[in-house]
Design a protein around this motif. Sequence first.
Motif, PDB file in Angstrom:
ATOM      1  N   GLU A 173      50.542  48.120  55.907  1.00  0.00           N
ATOM      2  CA  GLU A 173      49.370  48.127  56.800  1.00  0.00           C
ATOM      3  C   GLU A 173      48.158  47.456  56.148  1.00  0.00           C
ATOM      4  OE1 GLU A 173      49.134  52.181  57.994  1.00  0.00           O
ATOM      5  OE2 GLU A 173      50.865  51.948  59.324  1.00  0.00           O
ATOM      6  N   PHE A 174      48.420  46.343  55.504  1.00  0.00           N
ATOM      7  CA  PHE A 174      47.388  45.499  54.910  1.00  0.00           C
ATOM      8  C   PHE A 174      46.593  46.190  53.808  1.00  0.00           C
ATOM      9  CE2 PHE A 174      48.651  43.314  58.675  1.00  0.00           C
ATOM     10  CZ  PHE A 174      48.638  41.992  58.287  1.00  0.00           C
ATOM     11  N   ASN A 175      47.220  47.166  53.166  1.00  0.00           N
ATOM     12  CA  ASN A 175      46.610  47.741  51.971  1.00  0.00           C
ATOM     13  C   ASN A 175      46.837  46.785  50.797  1.00  0.00           C
ATOM     14  OD1 ASN A 175      45.894  49.114  49.682  1.00  0.00           O
ATOM     15  ND2 ASN A 175      46.685  51.088  50.423  1.00  0.00           N
ATOM     16  N   HIS A 176      45.745  46.112  50.397  1.00  0.00           N
ATOM     17  CA  HIS A 176      45.874  45.061  49.382  1.00  0.00           C
ATOM     18  C   HIS A 176      46.194  45.602  47.991  1.00  0.00           C
ATOM     19  CE1 HIS A 176      44.461  42.536  52.579  1.00  0.00           C
ATOM     20  NE2 HIS A 176      44.540  41.456  51.816  1.00  0.00           N
ATOM     21  N   ALA A 177      46.030  46.923  47.807  1.00  0.00           N
ATOM     22  CA  ALA A 177      46.336  47.499  46.494  1.00  0.00           C
ATOM     23  C   ALA A 177      47.814  47.362  46.159  1.00  0.00           C
ATOM     24  CB  ALA A 177      45.935  48.972  46.476  1.00  0.00           C
ATOM     25  N   TYR A 178      48.659  47.173  47.172  1.00  0.00           N
ATOM     26  CA  TYR A 178      50.102  47.048  46.935  1.00  0.00           C
ATOM     27  C   TYR A 178      50.527  45.636  46.523  1.00  0.00           C
ATOM     28  CZ  TYR A 178      50.766  51.703  48.852  1.00  0.00           C
ATOM     29  OH  TYR A 178      50.718  53.050  49.051  1.00  0.00           O
ATOM     30  N   LEU A 179      49.600  44.690  46.597  1.00  0.00           N
ATOM     31  CA  LEU A 179      49.969  43.314  46.219  1.00  0.00           C
ATOM     32  C   LEU A 179      50.025  43.175  44.702  1.00  0.00           C
ATOM     33  CD1 LEU A 179      47.781  40.963  48.480  1.00  0.00           C
ATOM     34  CD2 LEU A 179      50.228  41.471  48.731  1.00  0.00           C
ATOM     35  N   SER A 180      51.065  42.529  44.198  1.00  0.00           N
ATOM     36  CA  SER A 180      51.090  42.203  42.763  1.00  0.00           C
ATOM     37  C   SER A 180      50.125  41.039  42.523  1.00  0.00           C
ATOM     38  CB  SER A 180      52.507  41.797  42.346  1.00  0.00           C
ATOM     39  OG  SER A 180      52.808  40.542  42.930  1.00  0.00           O
ATOM     40  N   GLU A 181      49.862  40.751  41.260  1.00  0.00           N
ATOM     41  CA  GLU A 181      48.947  39.651  40.940  1.00  0.00           C
ATOM     42  C   GLU A 181      49.463  38.322  41.511  1.00  0.00           C
ATOM     43  OE1 GLU A 181      47.204  38.188  36.796  1.00  0.00           O
ATOM     44  OE2 GLU A 181      47.342  40.371  36.978  1.00  0.00           O
ATOM     45  N   SER A 182      50.764  38.113  41.388  1.00  0.00           N
ATOM     46  CA  SER A 182      51.304  36.830  41.871  1.00  0.00           C
ATOM     47  C   SER A 182      51.299  36.775  43.399  1.00  0.00           C
ATOM     48  CB  SER A 182      52.690  36.561  41.295  1.00  0.00           C
ATOM     49  OG  SER A 182      53.602  37.518  41.755  1.00  0.00           O
ATOM     50  N   GLN A 183      51.490  37.910  44.049  1.00  0.00           N
ATOM     51  CA  GLN A 183      51.408  37.919  45.516  1.00  0.00           C
ATOM     52  C   GLN A 183      49.978  37.649  45.983  1.00  0.00           C
ATOM     53  OE1 GLN A 183      53.188  41.815  46.042  1.00  0.00           O
ATOM     54  NE2 GLN A 183      55.008  40.908  46.986  1.00  0.00           N
ATOM     55  N   TYR A 184      49.023  38.251  45.293  1.00  0.00           N
ATOM     56  CA  TYR A 184      47.606  38.006  45.618  1.00  0.00           C
ATOM     57  C   TYR A 184      47.300  36.510  45.468  1.00  0.00           C
ATOM     58  CZ  TYR A 184      42.500  38.105  45.360  1.00  0.00           C
ATOM     59  OH  TYR A 184      41.165  37.860  45.583  1.00  0.00           O
ATOM     60  N   ALA A 185      47.770  35.946  44.354  1.00  0.00           N
ATOM     61  CA  ALA A 185      47.507  34.520  44.092  1.00  0.00           C
ATOM     62  C   ALA A 185      48.166  33.648  45.160  1.00  0.00           C
ATOM     63  CB  ALA A 185      48.006  34.135  42.705  1.00  0.00           C
ATOM     64  N   ALA A 186      49.380  33.988  45.553  1.00  0.00           N
ATOM     65  CA  ALA A 186      50.088  33.177  46.554  1.00  0.00           C
ATOM     66  C   ALA A 186      49.323  33.177  47.878  1.00  0.00           C
ATOM     67  CB  ALA A 186      51.500  33.709  46.761  1.00  0.00           C
ATOM     68  N   LEU A 187      48.759  34.331  48.224  1.00  0.00           N
ATOM     69  CA  LEU A 187      48.068  34.420  49.521  1.00  0.00           C
ATOM     70  C   LEU A 187      46.649  33.873  49.497  1.00  0.00           C
ATOM     71  CD1 LEU A 187      48.742  37.837  51.273  1.00  0.00           C
ATOM     72  CD2 LEU A 187      49.113  35.540  52.166  1.00  0.00           C
ATOM     73  N   TYR A 188      45.940  34.151  48.404  1.00  0.00           N
ATOM     74  CA  TYR A 188      44.501  33.869  48.422  1.00  0.00           C
ATOM     75  C   TYR A 188      44.041  32.792  47.439  1.00  0.00           C
ATOM     76  CZ  TYR A 188      44.211  37.986  51.352  1.00  0.00           C
ATOM     77  OH  TYR A 188      44.385  38.883  52.369  1.00  0.00           O
ATOM     78  N   MET A 189      44.883  32.479  46.467  1.00  0.00           N
ATOM     79  CA  MET A 189      44.455  31.468  45.495  1.00  0.00           C
ATOM     80  C   MET A 189      45.535  30.411  45.322  1.00  0.00           C
ATOM     81  SD  MET A 189      42.696  34.049  42.707  1.00  0.00           S
ATOM     82  CE  MET A 189      41.896  32.785  41.736  1.00  0.00           C
ATOM     83  N   PRO A 190      45.930  29.746  46.420  1.00  0.00           N
ATOM     84  CA  PRO A 190      47.002  28.755  46.297  1.00  0.00           C
ATOM     85  C   PRO A 190      46.565  27.608  45.385  1.00  0.00           C
ATOM     86  CG  PRO A 190      45.937  28.573  48.440  1.00  0.00           C
ATOM     87  CD  PRO A 190      45.367  29.791  47.775  1.00  0.00           C
ATOM     88  N   GLN A 191      47.525  27.093  44.607  1.00  0.00           N
ATOM     89  CA  GLN A 191      47.262  25.942  43.746  1.00  0.00           C
ATOM     90  C   GLN A 191      47.044  24.735  44.630  1.00  0.00           C
ATOM     91  OE1 GLN A 191      48.764  24.974  40.320  1.00  0.00           O
ATOM     92  NE2 GLN A 191      49.818  26.855  39.769  1.00  0.00           N
ATOM     93  N   SER A 192      46.062  23.931  44.325  1.00  0.00           N
ATOM     94  CA  SER A 192      45.927  22.682  45.067  1.00  0.00           C
ATOM     95  C   SER A 192      46.456  21.585  44.170  1.00  0.00           C
ATOM     96  CB  SER A 192      44.473  22.447  45.443  1.00  0.00           C
ATOM     97  OG  SER A 192      43.987  23.600  46.093  1.00  0.00           O
ATOM     98  N   ARG A 193      47.372  20.787  44.666  1.00  0.00           N
ATOM     99  CA  ARG A 193      48.093  19.817  43.830  1.00  0.00           C
ATOM    100  C   ARG A 193      47.312  18.507  43.692  1.00  0.00           C
ATOM    101  NH1 ARG A 193      51.365  23.229  41.274  1.00  0.00           N
ATOM    102  NH2 ARG A 193      52.724  24.385  42.676  1.00  0.00           N
TER     103      ARG A 193
END
Length: 313
Positions: A173-193
């Motif tokens: 239910e969109f509780n962000h505390a359950y996201l791992s660091e890599s999941q957080y990065a994938a969703l919110y900090m994508p690498q720009s190539r």
Amino acid sequence: MNEKDIIQTYFTKDFDDHSVIEGIGDDAAIVSVSNGHELVITTDTMVEGKHFSKQAPAYGIGYKLMASNLSDIAAMGASPRWATLTLTLNTLNPSWLQEFSNGLLDCAQIHNVILIGGDTTSGDCLNMSIQLIGEVSNGEAMLRSHAQANDKIFITGVIGNAASALDQLRNSEFNHAYLSESQYAALYMPQSRVSLAIELRKLANAAIDISDGLLHELEIICEASNVGATLNLENVPFNNNISIEQAMTAGEDYELLLTIPDHLLKQADLLSKKHNCLLSNIGQITNSNTVELYQGDQLIPYPKYSGYDHFAN
Ligand code: ADP
Ligand code: MG
């Protein structure tokens, strides 16, 4: 806090870049364009409830807004330079604004982008757009329409990481505390190539960024270039927490898809190593007008849904 205070406090930063003649403060910004270069201009919008949830972290929203625009500039093989921000706020929350601007400006700084202006308004629904302007040497941008039969199809990185993280968010239910660091990065900090794409520009015939799903973007390249393609799914690196079908059709990866002629593959491999970025040969452009999917030697059925479209029914 009024409009002027918001702009001054959160969005006006010192910078050292001679290309900016007038930044934030006048009616419009003035920049000086490098000799022998063309401007490359894109804009991307994010809307609460559509592109991010009410629970989404402000830092991540700001970072991702800049990163999604950078991905479009990278897909052209251009160097990002200047940005403007349009922000519509439904409440005035100083700590939200601080986090949002930190995310946005952190991502901008990594890629030497300067925020040179914008517009700040109040409205019913939280939403924001960036217009990002880049530069590329005259005539050198990578286009969707220049894929050639027999080009090899490459993608950067691994696809499906954002979709997998989004599954996790939905399940909690969109509780962000359950996201791992890599999941957080994938969703919110994508690498720009960006830096890899600037060099791949010399090799690739065509390129597109994978914001709405790998298959969907490949269809776009094929239609624009009047060619077809075969993909071998065994060669597509994807996040194993989801199926290959989901990974191929899910959005928000912000990786690049490029088509490169055979005689330049060695050089592409060297660039992949230089930039420490996976570059996988996943298929080939063909003379046909269809996209075919293979698992090894076996032709497999084409999915009904190929990617995200805001207005598809
Ligand atoms: P005007 O009313 O003439 O359009 P504004 O008061 O909207 O001017 O903006 C004042 C200055 O602040 C302009 O230089 C504009 O580009 C800049 N600006 C406004 N909002 C933002 C923002 N969210 N981020 C960055 N710059 C902004
Ligand atoms: Mg204005």
